[in-house]
Design a protein around this motif. Structure first.
Motif, short mmCIF file in Angstrom:
data_model
loop_
_atom_site.label_atom_id
_atom_site.label_comp_id
_atom_site.label_asym_id
_atom_site.label_seq_id
_atom_site.Cartn_x
_atom_site.Cartn_y
_atom_site.Cartn_z
N LYS A 1 42.56 43.97 -16.20
CA LYS A 1 42.39 42.55 -16.15
C LYS A 1 41.59 42.14 -17.25
CE LYS A 1 38.13 43.48 -13.75
NZ LYS A 1 36.95 43.02 -12.26
N PRO A 2 41.33 40.75 -17.66
CA PRO A 2 40.56 40.74 -18.97
C PRO A 2 39.24 41.24 -19.09
CG PRO A 2 41.75 38.65 -17.83
CD PRO A 2 42.01 39.68 -16.85
N GLN B 1 45.27 43.21 -22.95
CA GLN B 1 44.76 42.24 -22.06
C GLN B 1 43.68 41.43 -22.81
OE1 GLN B 1 44.55 41.53 -18.96
NE2 GLN B 1 45.70 43.07 -17.66
#
Length: 329
Positions: free
Chosen positions: A39-40, A70
């Motif tokens: 995820k970020p 990401q």
């Protein structure tokens, strides 16, 4: 009953062996190797928006995001001389590499000055050192002091009446000026700020007389500030006319590295992934241009070197503070 053909029997035996092996491996070992990043990533910047570090780290984040696959999102969290952001991260973020923070020398100096809720050597994973602030003493362009000697002579004639700013109590700029004041028999009125943008506004607005910090590059280039001296070991490439304090007879060289840390106990594979991505991102032309624009130098340290630097720096900082008579509050 028919006997399975040989190839089929081998396949069955191989499958059974694999199942037995899986049963003997702890489930945590399999769970500890997820894809990273998933995820970020949040990069906490412990200084306000608009300063030199803000622009640099946003460029670095974009470049690192391309390497990681990401996005890397910069989140400003100023306070406590640049320690609030990483300290909060160390207590609240999961050690999975998805939340990391920028760290400056104040992170391991402040615990020597006041009680803090973190241990700089136990509560962080040191990932990579990137660059270092170039410290200097800057005044407004219309200030009466043309040289550092002018400023010191004036301060001796009216001790405590000339004010200066830097980023928080215990910051590199603060300690550097206090050391200089002690060595020259002068005293100044110190006013702490959250970041370089605030200091510049205060200086140009006439609220303080000078700054002892980094981040003066753009204002000097614009002719709004005059740089009297720098704390570096050698004169700067872009400012060969500005002397070092060492040249002026003051045995004082101050460096202030900037690196990336995460919470304690991060998996080594995640640390290596972040290190490698950030190392490549350091070659990004936009990031390099911004580092040079602010008269900084690249000061790469690996994860191991960076942690070693932090461990070695704490006793050095304590010695400086003892010299100044500054004790734990």
């Amino acid at each position: 009953m028919t006997t399975p053909r040989l190839p089929q029997r081998r396949r069955l035996l191989a499958a059974g062996a694999a199942l037995c092996l899986a049963a003997t491996v702890p489930t945590g070992a399999l769970a500890d190797t997820p894809a990273f990043p998933s995820k970020p990533i949040t990069l906490i910047l412990p200084f306000p928006a608009g300063g030199p570090t803000d622009a640099q780290m946003r460029a670095l984040a974009i470049a690192a995001g391309k390497e990681l696959g990401q996005s890397v999102v910069v989140m400003n969290q100023p306070g406590a001389g640049g320690t609030l952001g990483p300290a909060t991260m160390s207590r609240t973020a999961a050690p999975d590499g998805h939340t990391i923070a920028i760290a400056a020398n104040t992170l391991y100096r402040l615990p020597l000055l006041q009680k803090v809720n973190y241990d700089p050597l136990k509560d962080f994973t040191y990932i990579i050192n990137l660059t270092g602030y170039t410290m200097g003493i800057a005044v407004r362009a219309d200030a009466p002091w043309k040289t550092l000697d002018d400023l010191i002579k004036d301060a001796r004639s009216r001790p405590g009446q000339i004010s200066y700013g830097s980023t928080g109590v215990g910051s590199s700029g603060h300690i550097a000026m206090e050391r200089l004041a002690r060595a020259t028999g002068t005293s100044f009125n110190y006013i702490p700020y959250k970041g370089g943008a605030e200091e510049a506004a205060a200086l140009l607005g006439g609220h303080i007389d000078f700054i002892s910090n980094a981040g003066w590059g753009a204002q000097v280039d614009a002719g709004k500030e005059r740089l009297l001296a720098v704390y570096s070991d050698k004169r700067l490439k872009r400012r060969p006319d500005v002397p070092t304090l060492k040249e002026l007879g003051h045995d004082l060289v101050i460096t202030s590295p900037i690196g990336v840390v995460g919470p304690a106990n991060m998996p080594p594979a995640v640390v290596a992934r972040l290190h490698d991505a950030l190392r490549k991102a350091m070659q990004d032309p936009t990031y390099q241009r911004l580092v040079e624009q602010w008269d900084q130098e690249h000061q790469y340290m690996s994860s191991e070197q960076y942690r070693g630097y932090a461990a070695e720096q704490m006793p050095k900082e304590k010695a400086f503070l003892d010299q100044l008579g500054l004790k734990l509050q």
